[in-house]
Scaffold this motif. Structure first.
Motif, PDB file in Angstrom:
ATOM      1  N   ASP A 121       0.650  -0.938  -0.043  1.00 53.38           N
ATOM      2  CA  ASP A 121       0.187   0.117  -0.006  1.00 53.38           C
ATOM      3  C   ASP A 121       0.981   1.253   0.010  1.00 53.38           C
ATOM      4  O   ASP A 121       1.658   1.383   0.729  1.00 53.38           O
ATOM      5  N   ASP A 122       0.547   2.352  -0.680  1.00 56.47           N
ATOM      6  CA  ASP A 122       1.366   3.441  -0.944  1.00 56.47           C
ATOM      7  C   ASP A 122       0.978   4.342   0.262  1.00 56.47           C
ATOM      8  O   ASP A 122       1.292   5.380   0.315  1.00 56.47           O
ATOM      9  N   ASN A 123      -0.031   3.950   1.089  1.00 60.86           N
ATOM     10  CA  ASN A 123      -0.256   5.001   1.993  1.00 60.86           C
ATOM     11  C   ASN A 123       0.236   4.434   3.473  1.00 60.86           C
ATOM     12  O   ASN A 123      -0.242   3.477   3.936  1.00 60.86           O
TER      13      ASN A 123
ATOM     14  N   GLU B 239       4.936  -2.860  -8.642  1.00 66.31           N
ATOM     15  CA  GLU B 239       5.941  -3.433  -8.966  1.00 66.31           C
ATOM     16  C   GLU B 239       6.978  -3.850  -7.807  1.00 66.31           C
ATOM     17  O   GLU B 239       7.524  -4.945  -8.025  1.00 66.31           O
ATOM     18  N   GLU B 240       7.132  -3.180  -6.702  1.00 64.29           N
ATOM     19  CA  GLU B 240       7.665  -3.595  -5.585  1.00 64.29           C
ATOM     20  C   GLU B 240       6.987  -4.825  -4.970  1.00 64.29           C
ATOM     21  O   GLU B 240       7.481  -5.676  -4.399  1.00 64.29           O
ATOM     22  N   ALA B 241       5.726  -4.675  -4.835  1.00 66.21           N
ATOM     23  CA  ALA B 241       4.937  -5.844  -4.316  1.00 66.21           C
ATOM     24  C   ALA B 241       4.984  -7.298  -5.092  1.00 66.21           C
ATOM     25  O   ALA B 241       5.267  -8.012  -4.439  1.00 66.21           O
ATOM     26  N   LEU B 242       5.052  -6.993  -6.319  1.00 68.30           N
ATOM     27  CA  LEU B 242       5.160  -8.422  -6.992  1.00 68.30           C
ATOM     28  C   LEU B 242       6.794  -8.826  -6.923  1.00 68.30           C
ATOM     29  O   LEU B 242       6.833  -9.931  -6.787  1.00 68.30           O
ATOM     30  N   ALA B 243       7.587  -8.055  -6.924  1.00 68.94           N
ATOM     31  CA  ALA B 243       9.085  -8.533  -6.885  1.00 68.94           C
ATOM     32  C   ALA B 243       9.455  -9.060  -5.531  1.00 68.94           C
ATOM     33  O   ALA B 243       9.790 -10.261  -5.187  1.00 68.94           O
TER      34      ALA B 243
ATOM     35  N   VAL C  35      -5.673  -1.804  -3.874  1.00 70.18           N
ATOM     36  CA  VAL C  35      -6.156  -2.066  -5.633  1.00 70.18           C
ATOM     37  C   VAL C  35      -5.672  -0.634  -6.114  1.00 70.18           C
ATOM     38  O   VAL C  35      -5.116  -0.964  -7.496  1.00 70.18           O
ATOM     39  N   MET C  36      -5.612   0.459  -5.619  1.00 69.75           N
ATOM     40  CA  MET C  36      -5.238   1.550  -6.603  1.00 69.75           C
ATOM     41  C   MET C  36      -3.753   1.837  -5.828  1.00 69.75           C
ATOM     42  O   MET C  36      -3.356   2.953  -5.294  1.00 69.75           O
ATOM     43  N   MET C  37      -2.854   1.368  -6.511  1.00 73.76           N
ATOM     44  CA  MET C  37      -1.320   1.610  -6.197  1.00 73.76           C
ATOM     45  C   MET C  37      -0.572   1.998  -7.445  1.00 73.76           C
ATOM     46  O   MET C  37      -0.928   1.797  -8.401  1.00 73.76           O
ATOM     47  N   PRO C  38       0.289   2.751  -7.165  1.00 75.48           N
ATOM     48  CA  PRO C  38       1.476   3.414  -8.300  1.00 75.48           C
ATOM     49  C   PRO C  38       1.913   2.141  -9.107  1.00 75.48           C
ATOM     50  O   PRO C  38       2.326   1.001  -8.477  1.00 75.48           O
ATOM     51  N   LYS C  39       2.291   2.459 -10.178  1.00 72.49           N
ATOM     52  CA  LYS C  39       2.987   1.469 -11.331  1.00 72.49           C
ATOM     53  C   LYS C  39       2.262   0.258 -11.760  1.00 72.49           C
ATOM     54  O   LYS C  39       2.321   0.133 -12.795  1.00 72.49           O
ATOM     55  N   ARG C  40       1.745  -0.356 -10.756  1.00 73.03           N
ATOM     56  CA  ARG C  40       0.971  -1.702 -10.932  1.00 73.03           C
ATOM     57  C   ARG C  40      -0.140  -1.714 -10.083  1.00 73.03           C
ATOM     58  O   ARG C  40      -0.044  -1.473  -8.754  1.00 73.03           O
TER      59      ARG C  40
ATOM     60  N   VAL D 136      -1.158  -7.175 -10.063  1.00 74.33           N
ATOM     61  CA  VAL D 136      -0.378  -7.766  -9.178  1.00 74.33           C
ATOM     62  C   VAL D 136      -1.028  -9.161  -8.803  1.00 74.33           C
ATOM     63  O   VAL D 136      -0.521 -10.227  -8.828  1.00 74.33           O
ATOM     64  N   CYS D 137      -2.230  -8.950  -8.322  1.00 77.68           N
ATOM     65  CA  CYS D 137      -3.331 -10.487  -8.030  1.00 77.68           C
ATOM     66  C   CYS D 137      -3.140 -11.234  -9.376  1.00 77.68           C
ATOM     67  O   CYS D 137      -2.599 -12.554  -9.068  1.00 77.68           O
TER      68      CYS D 137
END
Length: 572
Positions: free
Chosen positions: A11-13, A38-42, A56-61, A66-67
Motif C-alpha cells: 500500500d502506498d499509504n 512493481e515492488e509488491a510483485l518483486a 487496488v489503487m497502487m502506483p506503477k501496477r 499484481v493479483c
C-alpha cells in the motif's frame, strides 16, 4: 529461518500500512511492506509470503494486476491474496473474484474482521502445507502448469516427448476434449467445473498409466478443458489405424461412465468427451518439436471432425424438436427462506426425456448458437401457456424466463402471454436474462411499466454476473433479483462471494426488491443463503423440476423434514 507466517502489505499509504500492522499484531507474523505494485510483485516472487494484502489503487501496477500476475504462475499461485480498497461495489468485488483473489477488505477497516479473515487464510495455508507433500509438479517452479488439474502443459514435457520419438522411432498421441464444456460451466459455475476437470484429469492419468506404463499426460493449455496422452507405440497392439480408433472409443466410453458415476447430479447427456488419436513416425530431416506439434494437430483435427458432426446432429435434432413441438414444461418450486414454505415456481422448458436436450440450459444455449432461439422461445411459450391454463394457479407466483432482447423484436409476439398473465394479476413474473445489451433503457422501462400496470412483476436473472449489470438493475428497478448460480456454488467457503451476495441483498432492500438464490445443491449452500438474508431459495437441494405442481411441493416438504437439523444454522 523464521517459522512465523510471512505477510506482505502492499500500500502506498503509510497510515494504512501502520494501521494494518497494529491490527495484525496478534497473529505474530513477519510483516513485509511494499509501496507500489512493481515492488509488491518483486517481493512476493522473492519471499513467497503466505498472505499478500494488495491495495487496488497502487502506483506503477494496480492491485488487480499484481493479483493476476501472482495467480497466473505456479510458483506464486498458492499465495493467498487479499484485495484492499475503498471501492467495495459489486463490479470491483466480482473483478477480484474472477482474478483469483482469496478475500476482500474494504476501507475503513473493522479490526475484528481483519484479524478473523487473515487468520482464516493463514490456517488454510498451514492445513494445505501439511496435507500436500512436495511433488515434482510443484518443483517445476515458474513453468506452465494447469492450476485446476496440476498437470504440466506440453512445453514442460516436450523434452521427454522428443526422447521417446528418437528412442522408439514413433509415438502415439491421444487428444481428449470435454464436450459442451461452456454449457457445464455456465450452469454450475467455474468452481464446479474446475472440480469436474480435475477429476477427469485424474481418471485420464490413471487410465493412461494402466494402458501404457510410460505414458505422459499433459494439459493442452492452462485453464483449458482438453488433454493429451503421449505413449510408446512400438511393441504394442495399437499400431494399426483401426486399433487406434478402437482404443479412442473405449477410452471415451470409460471416461463418460466414470464421470457420470462421480457427478450423479448432472444430466447424463451433459457429460461427453471427444477423443481423437494419431501416430507419428520419426523423421530425422524434420525438427523434433515440429513433428510433435504436427502429431498433436492431427489428433486434434480428428476431434474437430467429430465436434462438427456432433453439432450437425444436434442441430438436426433441435430442428425436429421445434418442428414437432416436442418440449416439456416443468415447474421448479421456489421456497421462502424463513418460513420454509413454497412461494412459487420457475417455469422451465426441456427437450424430450431421451434426447440430447433434457437440460434446459443446454437446450436454450445451443438454440442461441444455432440461430434457432426464436422458434424455440415461441413453442416454449405456447406449451407453457397450455399447461398453465390447465392448473388452478392458487396464490402462488410463477416466474417465466425470457431474453430481454425478445421484447424489442416485432416478430416475437407476447400479446397472448401478457393477456393471460393480466387475467391473473400478481401471479406472474417476467424473469429477464440480459445476454444482449438493452439499447434504450428508457424505452424498455416504459414497456416494463406497462406490464406492471397489468399486474405482472419483473425479475433480473443472473444478478452478480457479467450479464446482469448494475446499470440494468438501477434502470429497470426490478421486483426480484435472482442471484446467479456461480455465486451460490461454494458460497459457504468463499468470503468474496459472501460479500457480493451481501451487497446484492442490501441493494435489493434499497430498491424494494426480493432476492432469489438459484442452484442450491448442498446443506452448506442452503445454510449460507439463509444466513446472508436471501428471501427466496431454489435448487435441487429443495426440489427438482416436476411436471405437476403438487409433486414439487411434497419434495420440498420431504427435503426439509429429512435434513432440517443439518440445514438450519442456529434455527429459524
Amino acid at each position: 529461518m523464521s517459522e512465523k507466517p510471512v505477510l506482505l502489505i502492499a500500500d502506498d499509504n503509510e497510515d494504512v500500512v501502520q494501521l494494518l500492522k497494529v491490527y495484525l499484531r496478534p497473529l505474530d507474523c513477519e510483516i513485509l511492506v511494499a509501496r507500489d505494485g512493481e515492488e509488491a510483485l518483486a517481493v512476493a516472487q522473492s519471499r513467497l509470503p503466505d498472505v499478500v494484502l494488495l491495495d487496488v489503487m497502487m502506483p506503477k501496477r494496480s492491485g488487480w494486476e499484481v493479483c493476476q500476475a501472482l495467480k497466473a504462475v505456479q510458483r506464486t499461485s498458492d499465495i493467498a491474496v487479499v484485495l484492499v480498497t475503498a471501492r467495495g461495489d459489486v463490479k470491483d468485488r466480482l473483478t477480484g473474484l474472477q482474478l483469483g483473489a482469496d478475500d476482500y477488505l474494504v476501507k475503513p477497516f473493522d479490526r475484528d474482521q481483519v484479524v478473523k479473515r487473515i487468520a482464516t487464510l493463514l490456517q488454510r495455508k498451514r492445513t494445505a502445507k501439511e496435507a500436500e507433500p512436495e511433488t515434482p509438479v510443484r518443483a517445476a517452479g515458474m513453468l506452465l502448469i494447469d492450476r485446476a488439474t496440476g498437470l504440466p502443459t506440453v512445453p514442460m514435457v516436450l523434452d521427454r516427448l522428443k526422447e521417446i520419438l528418437i528412442e522408439q522411432s514413433e509415438i502415439g498421441i491421444v487428444f481428449i476434449d470435454i464436450e459442451q464444456y461452456d454449457a457445464i460451466e455456465a450452469e454450475y459455475g467455474w468452481a464446479f467445473f474446475d472440480e469436474f476437470v480435475r477429476r477427469a484429469a485424474q481418471f485420464i492419468t490413471s487410465e493412461a498409466k494402466a494402458r501404457f506404463p510410460n505414458a505422459v499426460v499433459s494439459a493442452n493449455l492452462p485453464g483449458g478443458s482438453s488433454f493429451f496422452i503421449f505413449f510408446e507405440t512400438r511393441g504394442t497392439d495399437v499400431r494399426q489405424e483401426t486399433a487406434f480408433d478402437t482404443m479412442a472409443n473405449e477410452l471415451r466410453q470409460k471416461l463418460i461412465d466414470a464421470m457420470r458415476q462421480q457427478f450423479p447430479q448432472m444430466q447424463q447427456g451433459q457429460i461427453g468427451f471427444f477423443v481423437g488419436a494419431a501416430r507419428i513416425d520419426y523423421k530425422p530431416q524434420i525438427r523434433l518439436e515440429r513433428q510433435v506439434y504436427q502429431g498433436m494437430q492431427i489428433a486434434a483435427a480428428a476431434v474437430r471432425d467429430a465436434e462438427q458432426q456432433r453439432k450437425k446432429q444436434l442441430t438436426r435434432e433441435l430442428r425436429d424438436i421445434i418442428r414437432r413441438k416436442r418440449v416439456t414444461t416443468l415447474f421448479q418450486p421456489i421456497v421462502r427462506a424463513r418460513e420454509s414454505t413454497v412461494f412459487g415456481y420457475e417455469i422451465l422448458t426441456r427437450g424430450p426425456q431421451h434426447s440430447s436436450f433434457r437440460n434446459s440450459d443446454m437446450l436454450f444455449t445451443f438454440a442461441r448458437e444455432s440461430k434457432l432461439a426464436w422458434g424455440l422461445e415461441a413453442i416454449a411459450l405456447e406449451c407453457a401457456l397450455r399447461r398453465l391454463r390447465s392448473f388452478d394457479l392458487g396464490d402462488r407466483k410463477f416466474l417465466l424466463n425470457l431474453e430481454a432482447e425478445m421484447f424489442s423484436e416485432s416478430e416475437f409476439r407476447l400479446h397472448e402471454v401478457v393477456s393471460f398473465f393480466s387475467e391473473h394479476p400478481g401471479r406472474f413474473v417476467f424473469e429477464l436474462t440480459e445476454r444482449a445489451a438493452i439499447e434504450d433503457y428508457n424505452v424498455f422501462r416504459r414497456l416494463l411499466d406497462e406490464f406492471r400496470s397489468k399486474g405482472i412483476e419483473v425479475a433480473i436473472d443472473d444478478a452478480g454476473s457479467g450479464y446482469a449489470s448494475l446499470e440494468a438493475i438501477a434502470a429497470l428497478a426490478p421486483d426480484y433479483l435472482k442471484i446467479t448460480k456461480s455465486l451460490v456454488s461454494t458460497l459457504a467457503t468463499e468470503p468474496i462471494k459472501q460479500d457480493l451476495v451481501k451487497m446484492l441483498v442490501d441493494l435489493a432492500g434499497k430498491i424494494g426488491a426480493k432476492t432469489i438464490a438459484e442452484g442450491i445443491e448442498t446443506t452448506e449452500e442452503y445454510g449460507a443463503c439463509r444466513e446472508l438474508g436471501i428471501d427466496l431459495l431454489q435448487g435441487y437441494y429443495l426440489a427438482h423440476p416436476q411436471e405437476q405442481l403438487g409433486v414439487g411441493d411434497r419434495e420440498v416438504e420431504q427435503s426439509l423434514a429429512s435434513q432440517w437439523s443439518a440445514a438450519a444454522p442456529g434455527g429459524v
